[in-house]
Design a protein around this motif. Sequence first.
Motif, PDB file in Angstrom:
ATOM      1  N   LEU A   1       0.823  -1.221   0.000  1.00 13.92           N
ATOM      2  CA  LEU A   1       0.000   0.000   0.000  1.00 13.92           C
ATOM      3  C   LEU A   1       0.857   1.271   0.000  1.00 13.92           C
ATOM      4  O   LEU A   1       0.517   2.245  -0.669  1.00 13.92           O
ATOM      5  CB  LEU A   1      -0.946  -0.002   1.207  1.00 13.92           C
ATOM      6  CG  LEU A   1      -2.124  -0.991   1.134  1.00 13.92           C
ATOM      7  CD1 LEU A   1      -2.877  -1.017   2.458  1.00 13.92           C
ATOM      8  CD2 LEU A   1      -3.070  -0.638  -0.014  1.00 13.92           C
ATOM      9  N   GLY A   2       1.956   1.242   0.726  1.00 14.58           N
ATOM     10  CA  GLY A   2       2.818   2.432   0.806  1.00 14.58           C
ATOM     11  C   GLY A   2       3.797   2.550  -0.350  1.00 14.58           C
ATOM     12  O   GLY A   2       4.551   3.509  -0.433  1.00 14.58           O
ATOM     13  N   ASP A   3       3.787   1.566  -1.228  1.00 15.79           N
ATOM     14  CA  ASP A   3       4.717   1.579  -2.368  1.00 15.79           C
ATOM     15  C   ASP A   3       3.971   1.524  -3.689  1.00 15.79           C
ATOM     16  O   ASP A   3       4.467   0.976  -4.674  1.00 15.79           O
ATOM     17  CB  ASP A   3       5.674   0.380  -2.277  1.00 15.79           C
ATOM     18  CG  ASP A   3       6.644   0.532  -1.124  1.00 15.79           C
ATOM     19  OD1 ASP A   3       7.314   1.582  -1.067  1.00 15.79           O
ATOM     20  OD2 ASP A   3       6.696  -0.366  -0.271  1.00 15.79           O
ATOM     21  N   THR A   4       2.766   2.086  -3.695  1.00 18.06           N
ATOM     22  CA  THR A   4       1.928   2.023  -4.889  1.00 18.06           C
ATOM     23  C   THR A   4       1.493   3.426  -5.290  1.00 18.06           C
ATOM     24  O   THR A   4       1.247   4.273  -4.425  1.00 18.06           O
ATOM     25  CB  THR A   4       0.677   1.153  -4.605  1.00 18.06           C
ATOM     26  OG1 THR A   4       1.097  -0.180  -4.356  1.00 18.06           O
ATOM     27  CG2 THR A   4      -0.291   1.161  -5.789  1.00 18.06           C
ATOM     28  N   VAL A   5       1.408   3.644  -6.597  1.00 17.53           N
ATOM     29  CA  VAL A   5       0.845   4.890  -7.125  1.00 17.53           C
ATOM     30  C   VAL A   5      -0.260   4.521  -8.110  1.00 17.53           C
ATOM     31  O   VAL A   5      -0.035   3.751  -9.044  1.00 17.53           O
ATOM     32  CB  VAL A   5       1.913   5.748  -7.831  1.00 17.53           C
ATOM     33  CG1 VAL A   5       1.286   7.035  -8.352  1.00 17.53           C
ATOM     34  CG2 VAL A   5       3.067   6.065  -6.887  1.00 17.53           C
TER      35      VAL A   5
ATOM     36  N   ILE B   1       3.649  11.971  -5.782  1.00 17.63           N
ATOM     37  CA  ILE B   1       3.064  10.637  -5.613  1.00 17.63           C
ATOM     38  C   ILE B   1       4.152   9.591  -5.859  1.00 17.63           C
ATOM     39  O   ILE B   1       4.359   9.124  -6.966  1.00 17.63           O
ATOM     40  CB  ILE B   1       1.840  10.427  -6.540  1.00 17.63           C
ATOM     41  CG1 ILE B   1       2.109  10.924  -7.972  1.00 17.63           C
ATOM     42  CG2 ILE B   1       0.620  11.137  -5.979  1.00 17.63           C
ATOM     43  CD1 ILE B   1       1.035  10.518  -8.965  1.00 17.63           C
ATOM     44  N   THR B   2       4.814   9.239  -4.749  1.00 14.36           N
ATOM     45  CA  THR B   2       5.944   8.313  -4.813  1.00 14.36           C
ATOM     46  C   THR B   2       5.634   7.029  -4.067  1.00 14.36           C
ATOM     47  O   THR B   2       6.475   6.143  -3.982  1.00 14.36           O
ATOM     48  CB  THR B   2       7.164   8.947  -4.136  1.00 14.36           C
ATOM     49  OG1 THR B   2       6.775   9.296  -2.788  1.00 14.36           O
ATOM     50  CG2 THR B   2       7.608  10.208  -4.855  1.00 14.36           C
ATOM     51  N   GLY B   3       4.429   6.925  -3.490  1.00 13.91           N
ATOM     52  CA  GLY B   3       4.187   5.906  -2.472  1.00 13.91           C
ATOM     53  C   GLY B   3       4.610   6.504  -1.140  1.00 13.91           C
ATOM     54  O   GLY B   3       5.632   7.190  -1.078  1.00 13.91           O
ATOM     55  N   TYR B   4       3.813   6.286  -0.083  1.00 18.18           N
ATOM     56  CA  TYR B   4       4.097   7.001   1.175  1.00 18.18           C
ATOM     57  C   TYR B   4       4.964   6.209   2.146  1.00 18.18           C
ATOM     58  O   TYR B   4       5.303   6.704   3.221  1.00 18.18           O
ATOM     59  CB  TYR B   4       2.799   7.450   1.851  1.00 18.18           C
ATOM     60  CG  TYR B   4       1.731   6.379   1.990  1.00 18.18           C
ATOM     61  CD1 TYR B   4       1.841   5.371   2.942  1.00 18.18           C
ATOM     62  CD2 TYR B   4       0.597   6.392   1.168  1.00 18.18           C
ATOM     63  CE1 TYR B   4       0.856   4.393   3.059  1.00 18.18           C
ATOM     64  CE2 TYR B   4      -0.389   5.415   1.278  1.00 18.18           C
ATOM     65  CZ  TYR B   4      -0.250   4.417   2.229  1.00 18.18           C
ATOM     66  OH  TYR B   4      -1.212   3.454   2.348  1.00 18.18           O
ATOM     67  N   ALA B   5       5.362   4.975   1.791  1.00 14.26           N
ATOM     68  CA  ALA B   5       6.088   4.127   2.750  1.00 14.26           C
ATOM     69  C   ALA B   5       7.366   4.793   3.258  1.00 14.26           C
ATOM     70  O   ALA B   5       7.664   4.758   4.447  1.00 14.26           O
ATOM     71  CB  ALA B   5       6.412   2.780   2.115  1.00 14.26           C
TER      72      ALA B   5
ATOM     73  N   ARG C   1      -0.154  10.424   2.919  1.00 16.12           N
ATOM     74  CA  ARG C   1      -0.582  10.023   1.585  1.00 16.12           C
ATOM     75  C   ARG C   1      -0.645  11.261   0.688  1.00 16.12           C
ATOM     76  O   ARG C   1      -1.105  12.319   1.123  1.00 16.12           O
ATOM     77  CB  ARG C   1      -1.976   9.390   1.687  1.00 16.12           C
ATOM     78  CG  ARG C   1      -2.417   8.605   0.474  1.00 16.12           C
ATOM     79  CD  ARG C   1      -3.693   7.858   0.788  1.00 16.12           C
ATOM     80  NE  ARG C   1      -4.845   8.750   0.843  1.00 16.12           N
ATOM     81  CZ  ARG C   1      -5.644   8.997  -0.207  1.00 16.12           C
ATOM     82  NH1 ARG C   1      -5.428   8.421  -1.362  1.00 16.12           N
ATOM     83  NH2 ARG C   1      -6.668   9.810  -0.078  1.00 16.12           N
ATOM     84  N   ALA C   2      -0.199  11.129  -0.557  1.00 15.77           N
ATOM     85  CA  ALA C   2      -0.227  12.266  -1.474  1.00 15.77           C
ATOM     86  C   ALA C   2      -1.263  12.039  -2.573  1.00 15.77           C
ATOM     87  O   ALA C   2      -1.416  10.928  -3.066  1.00 15.77           O
ATOM     88  CB  ALA C   2       1.151  12.464  -2.112  1.00 15.77           C
ATOM     89  N   VAL C   3      -1.977  13.103  -2.919  1.00 16.31           N
ATOM     90  CA  VAL C   3      -2.917  13.068  -4.038  1.00 16.31           C
ATOM     91  C   VAL C   3      -2.642  14.289  -4.916  1.00 16.31           C
ATOM     92  O   VAL C   3      -2.569  15.408  -4.410  1.00 16.31           O
ATOM     93  CB  VAL C   3      -4.381  13.091  -3.546  1.00 16.31           C
ATOM     94  CG1 VAL C   3      -5.330  13.207  -4.735  1.00 16.31           C
ATOM     95  CG2 VAL C   3      -4.709  11.842  -2.733  1.00 16.31           C
TER      96      VAL C   3
ATOM     97  N   ASN D   1      -6.470   3.804  -0.377  1.00 16.46           N
ATOM     98  CA  ASN D   1      -5.431   4.267   0.546  1.00 16.46           C
ATOM     99  C   ASN D   1      -4.035   4.086  -0.043  1.00 16.46           C
ATOM    100  O   ASN D   1      -3.194   3.385   0.510  1.00 16.46           O
ATOM    101  CB  ASN D   1      -5.568   3.509   1.874  1.00 16.46           C
ATOM    102  CG  ASN D   1      -4.668   4.078   2.941  1.00 16.46           C
ATOM    103  OD1 ASN D   1      -4.130   5.169   2.804  1.00 16.46           O
ATOM    104  ND2 ASN D   1      -4.481   3.318   4.008  1.00 16.46           N
ATOM    105  N   VAL D   2      -3.826   4.712  -1.191  1.00 21.91           N
ATOM    106  CA  VAL D   2      -2.500   4.738  -1.827  1.00 21.91           C
ATOM    107  C   VAL D   2      -2.291   6.137  -2.404  1.00 21.91           C
ATOM    108  O   VAL D   2      -3.257   6.889  -2.557  1.00 21.91           O
ATOM    109  CB  VAL D   2      -2.380   3.695  -2.973  1.00 21.91           C
ATOM    110  CG1 VAL D   2      -2.432   2.278  -2.434  1.00 21.91           C
ATOM    111  CG2 VAL D   2      -3.461   3.906  -4.030  1.00 21.91           C
ATOM    112  N   ASP D   3      -1.051   6.476  -2.719  1.00 21.77           N
ATOM    113  CA  ASP D   3      -0.795   7.743  -3.419  1.00 21.77           C
ATOM    114  C   ASP D   3      -1.472   7.678  -4.784  1.00 21.77           C
ATOM    115  O   ASP D   3      -1.380   6.661  -5.474  1.00 21.77           O
ATOM    116  CB  ASP D   3       0.716   7.960  -3.608  1.00 21.77           C
ATOM    117  CG  ASP D   3       1.366   8.581  -2.377  1.00 21.77           C
ATOM    118  OD1 ASP D   3       0.703   8.656  -1.331  1.00 21.77           O
ATOM    119  OD2 ASP D   3       2.545   8.986  -2.472  1.00 21.77           O
TER     120      ASP D   3
END
Lengths: 251, 361
Positions: free
Chosen positions: A41-45, B202-206, B213-215, A61-63
Amino acid sequence: MKPVFTYTKGMLPVSTSYCPGCTHGIAHRLIMEVLEENGKLGDTVGVAPIGCSVLAHQFMNVDMCEAAHGRAPAVATGIRRAQPHKVVFTYQGDGDLASIGMSEIIAAAARGERFSTFFINNGIYGMTGGQIAPTTLIGQRGTTAVEGRTKAQFGMPIKMCELIAQLECAVYVERVALNTPANVRKAKKAVQKAFEVQEKGLGFSFVEFLSTCPTNWGLTPSDALQWVSDKMIPYYPLGVYRAPQPEGGQA
Amino acid sequence: MAEKVLMKGNEAFAEAAMRGGCRFYFGYPITPQSEIPEYMSRELPKRGGVFVQAESELGAINMTYGAGAAGGSVFISSSSPGIALMQEGMSFLCSAEVPAVILNVSRCGPGIGGIQPGQADYFQATRGGGNGDYHMPVFAPCNMQEAVDIIYEAPALADKWRTPVMILADGMMGQMMEPVALPDPKPFVEPEEIPANKPWAITGYAKKPGGARAVVKSLRMQPEALEEHVERLFARYDAAKAELTRYECIGLEDAELVFVAYGTIARLTLEVIEMLAEQGIKAGLIRPISLWPFPYEAFDQIGKRTKVVVSAELSMGQLIEDVYRGVNGRLPVELIHRTGGIIPTSIEVAQKAKAILEGLK
């Protein structure tokens, strides 16, 4: 007590803007569930389209970013280049993907872009109020064809999986449906496969979901599900249209 | 140390963009700028950058939006009709505050028009072109060194002000060879550095500091929210104006006639001024380098001897609208122009200028 079904962290705890009986919610959840299970989830666009699901970024819940109508595959191509190690997907409806965005989707598939496209085919323009789409079935009514679609006026509905599967760099192409619990389970497996192909760097992956639009079809939610079984699946056969050769197998 | 070389304009523009830190180029062939995608396809991959030949200009601008939204530093180029196709995307970039550098090696229109140099894209560049309330900085260099220097600086300006930046050149500059000093290359930003440098991307928020979270978006369904967003963009434009407004003034103090011109025709006007001086006529020049923001304040430097202000342009009278605003009724305004891809000789411009002065007597 052990819970047997819970929220996925992939969906934000908000109400969606979708109509009762719309299958966007199921498709959203399946994609997000797989990403949660994969720990991604944190590594997805993700890229949201124009249409009812333009607001997907408020639910997933992802960028994410929005794309102009039809342009999501070009936008995802750019994201993929700037973030080569992330999971990238587009989420697009039939007006977006198969009409105004035909050039972008075919070009991205032909290049074998390493992202996944989730294609929601409900055979109609939803957000603009029920106009005929490239995927509307013959005889199906829309606000731009109140007597129903005819071949003479609109030609035949476009079968996107069959089209995309012609392209060698589109390495995984499957059509699924969201009309029954068994088909929903198969749909989740298709999402898993699409992301797997992407993470292995094999090429472009494409999953078409036969979906409902009870509001613009003028059907109840349960009749809409039945309509997918009776009308859509016979014209749009479910199944895998292209898959990578098994490892060690002959090309 | 700057490296001095003889280069074709288009290749120098591409080189300057790479040296300025642009790692991504998404291109589509169109005359008179096709040397740029060709050069980028050879050079960018060697240096760790990315070249993609897009399916169309629509594809190219949307790849730009995606790569820029994901934090990449992007340079793209096209020519007038191709830029017209990109306008949808430019409106999105501006609203979503995605930086990019866009070069227009302009030709003449309308429609397919022709492939010779023109300046009829002034409105397209400075009045939006896409839908909605927005601006983007537009710079119009008049020679190759100035073009290289501005393109080199543009990625940093785009990042600082969170906006696409346009460079408006023309086919004459793109196709001409000139000696140019190339500035030292800046290093490309690695994907891993982006979350810290551009937390909005938007790079992924990890791995993002704070993990938010970016939009990246432009849709605002509530009118109040959209109005607030647009007002915020315009407040930023106001804040940026002091840094972005650029111009050159020559001989305004005692000029009888003041030219206003940018790009190729401005360069030619310098020769016209010398030619007129030999005939005892003092002429000056206001040369806008930024077309947006337009340097209206330059017109306050016009001296008491000036009788007329002349907009010299390769279009039917587009720049002249800003000249009227700059002059603000203080003096008569006249137009000297050619269009269709014709660049006048300095003799022709000088003769027309003299005729304008004589007409005032």
